[in-house]
Design a protein around this motif. Structure first.
Motif, short mmCIF file in Angstrom:
data_model
loop_
_atom_site.label_atom_id
_atom_site.label_comp_id
_atom_site.label_asym_id
_atom_site.label_seq_id
_atom_site.Cartn_x
_atom_site.Cartn_y
_atom_site.Cartn_z
N GLN A 173 41.35 24.91 29.20
CA GLN A 173 41.10 25.77 28.05
C GLN A 173 39.76 25.45 27.38
OE1 GLN A 173 44.28 25.68 25.14
NE2 GLN A 173 42.92 26.38 23.51
N LYS A 174 39.54 24.17 27.13
CA LYS A 174 38.31 23.78 26.44
C LYS A 174 37.08 24.01 27.32
CE LYS A 174 40.33 20.51 23.20
NZ LYS A 174 39.94 21.15 21.97
N THR A 175 37.22 23.81 28.61
CA THR A 175 36.09 24.00 29.51
C THR A 175 35.78 25.48 29.68
OG1 THR A 175 36.67 21.95 30.64
CG2 THR A 175 35.13 23.41 31.76
N VAL A 176 36.79 26.32 29.78
CA VAL A 176 36.55 27.77 29.85
C VAL A 176 35.84 28.23 28.58
CG1 VAL A 176 37.68 30.04 29.84
CG2 VAL A 176 38.37 28.31 31.52
N GLU A 177 36.27 27.71 27.43
CA GLU A 177 35.61 28.06 26.17
C GLU A 177 34.14 27.65 26.19
OE1 GLU A 177 38.04 26.19 23.17
OE2 GLU A 177 39.67 27.64 23.46
N LEU B 99 32.24 20.09 35.72
CA LEU B 99 33.12 19.02 36.19
C LEU B 99 33.13 17.86 35.19
CD1 LEU B 99 35.03 18.08 38.38
CD2 LEU B 99 33.07 17.15 39.61
N ALA B 100 31.98 17.51 34.66
CA ALA B 100 31.90 16.45 33.64
C ALA B 100 32.68 16.85 32.39
CB ALA B 100 30.44 16.15 33.30
N ALA B 101 32.60 18.12 32.01
CA ALA B 101 33.33 18.61 30.83
C ALA B 101 34.84 18.56 31.09
CB ALA B 101 32.89 20.03 30.48
N ILE B 102 35.26 18.94 32.28
CA ILE B 102 36.69 18.88 32.63
C ILE B 102 37.19 17.45 32.49
CG2 ILE B 102 38.34 19.07 34.54
CD1 ILE B 102 36.64 21.51 35.52
N VAL B 103 36.44 16.50 33.02
CA VAL B 103 36.83 15.10 32.95
C VAL B 103 36.88 14.63 31.49
CG1 VAL B 103 36.14 12.73 33.55
CG2 VAL B 103 36.04 14.54 35.27
N GLU B 104 35.85 14.98 30.72
CA GLU B 104 35.80 14.58 29.31
C GLU B 104 36.98 15.14 28.53
OE1 GLU B 104 33.08 15.67 25.43
OE2 GLU B 104 32.06 15.48 27.35
N HIS B 105 37.23 16.44 28.68
CA HIS B 105 38.34 17.07 27.97
C HIS B 105 39.68 16.55 28.47
CE1 HIS B 105 35.56 19.62 25.91
NE2 HIS B 105 35.23 20.30 26.99
N GLY B 106 39.75 16.27 29.76
CA GLY B 106 40.98 15.71 30.33
C GLY B 106 41.28 14.34 29.76
N ARG B 107 40.26 13.51 29.63
CA ARG B 107 40.47 12.16 29.06
C ARG B 107 40.94 12.25 27.61
NH1 ARG B 107 35.35 9.40 31.98
NH2 ARG B 107 36.48 8.72 33.84
#
Length: 190
Positions: free
Chosen positions: A139-143, A157-165
């Motif tokens: 959700q946050k990465t799509v935004e 990919l870096a954003a996905i990892v950051e938001h996932g953490r």
């Protein structure tokens, strides 16, 4: 130079590196495993599942993105020792096969498709699990991609990892079993 798109060879490499990383940390993941059953095998199961995909991908020479994604999804299903992560990959593969090389936005949308697929497939999704971590990250990465459609695949990919953490850190407070044990979700960590 940043990778602006993910092609089949890069996807193949990403899955391989992911499998190796999970295998390296499987004992730490096992120690976190208290939900839904404290059987201490999530890391082992994730490692075996991802290794199945890595081994199948190793048989391919210069795969297209569609072939790499489909091979990964199929191998994960055949080697599955759990369900949510496997279902997530199947949904992602469905979206990734629509393009020859995925840009950042494609990657974010593929993750969202994977999350939607996983939530539909799980009868009673529980908060504070791999599903929550994936949903929040997607959700946050799509935004982010909607705000800036020029983000490269590497940036996404870096954003996905950051938001996932960040989402993972919250799992300890979203699930009473995790909160009682004082740990984050093992599957989300993996």
């Amino acid at each position: 130079m940043a990778d602006t798109k993910i092609n089949g060879a890069l996807f193949q490499s990403m899955v391989t590196e992911g499998a190796l990383a999970i295998t390296e940390q499987k004992e730490q993941i096992n120690e976190l495993n208290v939900f839904p059953v404290p059987d201490g095998d999530t890391g082992t199961n994730m490692s075996m599942t991802m290794t199945a995909a890595m081994n199948e991908l190793a048989k391919l020479s210069e795969p297209t993105l569609a072939k790499a994604a489909d091979t990964t999804a199929s191998a994960l299903l055949r080697g599955a020792r759990g369900n949510s992560g496997v279902i997530l990959f199947r949904g992602m593969a469905k979206k990734l096969r629509e393009t020859e090389a995925a840009n950042g936005r494609d990657l974010a949308l593929a993750l969202r498709e994977g999350v939607d697929t996983a939530y539909k497939a799980v009868m009673k999704p529980a908060e504070g699990t791999i599903l929550t971590v994936s949903r929040v990250a997607a959700q946050k990465t799509v935004e982010q991609c909607q705000a800036d459609d020029s983000l490269s695949a590497e940036q996404v990919l870096a954003a996905i990892v950051e938001h996932g953490r960040a989402a993972l850190a919250e799992t300890v407070h979203q699930n009473p079993v995790l909160e009682k044990a004082g740990v984050v979700d093992a599957g989300g960590f993996g």
